[in-house]
Design a protein around this motif. Structure first.
Motif, mmCIF file in Angstrom:
data_model
loop_
_atom_site.group_PDB
_atom_site.id
_atom_site.type_symbol
_atom_site.label_atom_id
_atom_site.label_comp_id
_atom_site.label_asym_id
_atom_site.label_seq_id
_atom_site.Cartn_x
_atom_site.Cartn_y
_atom_site.Cartn_z
ATOM 1 N N VAL A 166 0.687 -1.130 0.012
ATOM 2 C CA VAL A 166 -0.034 -0.026 -0.101
ATOM 3 C C VAL A 166 1.067 1.196 0.103
ATOM 4 O O VAL A 166 1.955 1.242 0.749
ATOM 5 N N THR A 167 0.338 2.272 -0.864
ATOM 6 C CA THR A 167 1.113 3.490 -0.899
ATOM 7 C C THR A 167 0.263 4.554 -0.196
ATOM 8 O O THR A 167 -1.043 4.449 -0.136
ATOM 9 N N PRO A 168 0.688 5.820 -0.014
ATOM 10 C CA PRO A 168 -0.024 6.959 0.434
ATOM 11 C C PRO A 168 -1.249 7.360 -0.656
ATOM 12 O O PRO A 168 -2.387 7.601 -0.083
ATOM 13 N N ASP A 169 -0.748 7.185 -1.805
ATOM 14 C CA ASP A 169 -1.707 7.597 -2.730
ATOM 15 C C ASP A 169 -2.949 6.677 -2.774
ATOM 16 O O ASP A 169 -4.205 7.032 -3.062
ATOM 17 N N ASP A 170 -2.722 5.504 -2.352
ATOM 18 C CA ASP A 170 -3.776 4.313 -2.285
ATOM 19 C C ASP A 170 -4.849 4.900 -1.067
ATOM 20 O O ASP A 170 -6.056 4.672 -1.252
ATOM 21 N N LYS A 210 -5.155 8.053 -0.015
ATOM 22 C CA LYS A 210 -5.856 9.005 -0.428
ATOM 23 C C LYS A 210 -6.905 8.818 -1.591
ATOM 24 O O LYS A 210 -7.962 9.454 -1.442
ATOM 25 N N ALA A 211 -6.824 7.961 -2.336
ATOM 26 C CA ALA A 211 -7.885 7.568 -3.336
ATOM 27 C C ALA A 211 -8.998 7.042 -2.778
ATOM 28 O O ALA A 211 -10.078 7.067 -3.330
ATOM 29 N N LEU A 212 -9.018 6.230 -1.672
ATOM 30 C CA LEU A 212 -10.227 5.740 -1.083
ATOM 31 C C LEU A 212 -10.524 6.458 0.049
ATOM 32 O O LEU A 212 -11.683 6.065 0.979
ATOM 33 N N ALA A 213 -9.906 7.523 0.538
ATOM 34 C CA ALA A 213 -10.247 8.235 1.649
ATOM 35 C C ALA A 213 -11.858 8.872 1.996
ATOM 36 O O ALA A 213 -12.479 8.470 2.719
ATOM 37 N N LEU A 214 -12.151 9.332 0.628
ATOM 38 C CA LEU A 214 -13.383 10.032 0.669
ATOM 39 C C LEU A 214 -14.623 9.146 0.768
ATOM 40 O O LEU A 214 -15.371 9.145 1.671
ATOM 41 N N PRO A 215 -14.645 8.152 -0.193
ATOM 42 C CA PRO A 215 -15.782 7.078 -0.245
ATOM 43 C C PRO A 215 -15.718 6.172 1.059
ATOM 44 O O PRO A 215 -16.791 5.937 1.425
ATOM 45 N N THR A 216 -14.609 6.249 1.587
ATOM 46 C CA THR A 216 -14.637 5.376 2.899
ATOM 47 C C THR A 216 -15.015 6.080 4.228
ATOM 48 O O THR A 216 -15.666 5.505 5.234
ATOM 49 N N LEU A 217 -14.539 7.447 4.047
ATOM 50 C CA LEU A 217 -14.944 8.296 5.269
ATOM 51 C C LEU A 217 -16.015 9.213 5.320
ATOM 52 O O LEU A 217 -16.423 9.672 6.510
ATOM 53 N N ARG A 218 -16.552 9.489 4.210
ATOM 54 C CA ARG A 218 -17.413 10.689 3.860
ATOM 55 C C ARG A 218 -18.788 10.533 4.874
ATOM 56 O O ARG A 218 -19.505 11.348 5.430
ATOM 57 N N HIS A 219 -19.101 9.304 4.967
ATOM 58 C CA HIS A 219 -20.545 9.066 5.793
ATOM 59 C C HIS A 219 -20.251 8.729 7.335
ATOM 60 O O HIS A 219 -20.959 8.510 8.139
#
Length: 320
Positions: free
Chosen positions: A275-279, A281-290
């Motif tokens: 896993v990289t930091p970009d991974d 960042k790429a999933l942060a919004l859909p995983t955390l927004r709710h």
């Protein structure tokens, strides 16, 4: 025959191609559904009526060699309509359990926020424990089991907000936006050429992955390496949300675990075993927004969860 890692990855990538035969211009949502499959997680799809949320999940079901059922959530839907109930058999003079639609591999919960909280909560045990309890008896659900729920924006008439406890059970919340002009023209062109969204087989969608490929893919995702720096980065991002002045509720440790799981799945899908930091960042919004809650004053100022999360991601130091 056991599926290899490469063949499993090819099968999961083929799902995206199959869905694309029916749904135009919703690549982030399609990718999110595949990530959820890999993580044994559930998905919430939000968007205004008419942007192909239901079609998206039906196309996913058609591309998988798995059982699927659909429930249309309405204000008068009862919990037993989802989980099943005991039915009296006059011939045997005994009660027998009649399974509800939740006993499937892929459950499409259509317009989940149009039913009252009591019925919404009927899904809680099924989603978290992968079982339902009726009359004191727990009954296991099939494996794999995924709930893909669609919902209309909460400001629409006749909707009930989902409780925080239930929102937290969804691995991802995917926004399904209105299509661009070019994509909308493409949609109309397909319909003019005879595309029927009710007949996905005629659109050429076929099952390209089944339980064997899914099992192999999940085992491969579980082997994706996570360095201490990456684990620390995920924790720092989630802890920063708890300190945001715009939020009354930040991300819980469960949310941090979900972000790491989704990041590993995305890393594997893109062909890496780490896993990289970009991974992240790429999933942060859909995983955390709710999983975050805005303060009333921030909401009145037009601040959105995505804006807060983007600000957090821009301020948290990225490991080198």
């Amino acid at each position: 025959m056991t599926a290899t890692t490469d063949s499993a990855r090819s099968a999961l990538e083929a799902i995206r191609t199959e869905i694309g035969k029916a749904v135009v211009g919703q690549d982030p949502a399609v990718t999110g559904l595949v990530v959820a499959l890999l993580c044994r997680g559930h998905v919430l799809l939000e968007g205004v009526p008419g942007v192909a949320k239901t079609l998206l999940v039906r196309a996913l079901a058609a591309s998988l060699d798995l059982g699927t059922k659909r429930v249309q959530f309405t204000p008068d839907l009862m919990p037993s309509d989802v989980t099943g109930s005991l039915v009296y058999d006059a011939r045997s003079a005994e009660f027998s359990f009649q399974e509800g639609p939740v006993f499937t591999n892929l459950l499409l919960a259509d317009e989940i926020n149009r039913t009252p909280p009591k019925t919404q909560s009927a899904l809680l045990e099924a989603m978290e424990e992968r079982q339902v309890t009726v009359d004191g008896t727990p009954r296991r659900l099939p494996e794999p089991f995924l709930v893909a729920a669609t919902m209309n924006p909460v400001e629409y008439e006749g909707t009930y907000p989902l409780p925080e406890a239930q929102l937290d059970r969804f691995l991802l919340k995917l926004n399904v936006p209105l299509p661009s002009r070019a994509d909308e023209v493409d949609v109309l062109t397909r319909h003019a050429a005879g595309f029927d969204p009710r007949d996905l087989a005629a659109a050429g969608i076929r099952p390209v992955a089944g339980p064997e490929e899914l099992r192999a893919a999940r085992e491969a995702v579980a082997a994706v390496a996570v360095s201490p720096d990456i684990a620390g980065y995920v924790v720092d991002v989630c802890r920063a949300t708890r300190e945001s002045p715009s939020l009354s509720l930040g991300v819980s440790p469960r949310g941090a675990t979900a972000l790491l799981a989704a990041s590993r799945a995305w890393a594997w899908l893109t062909g890496r075993d780490y896993v990289t930091p970009d991974d992240v960042k790429a999933l942060a919004l859909p995983t955390l927004r709710h999983r975050v809650q805005l303060r009333p004053e921030a909401e009145m100022e037009g601040v959105t969860p995505d804006a807060v999360l983007n600000a957090v991601l821009s301020h948290v130091p990225v490991p080198r």
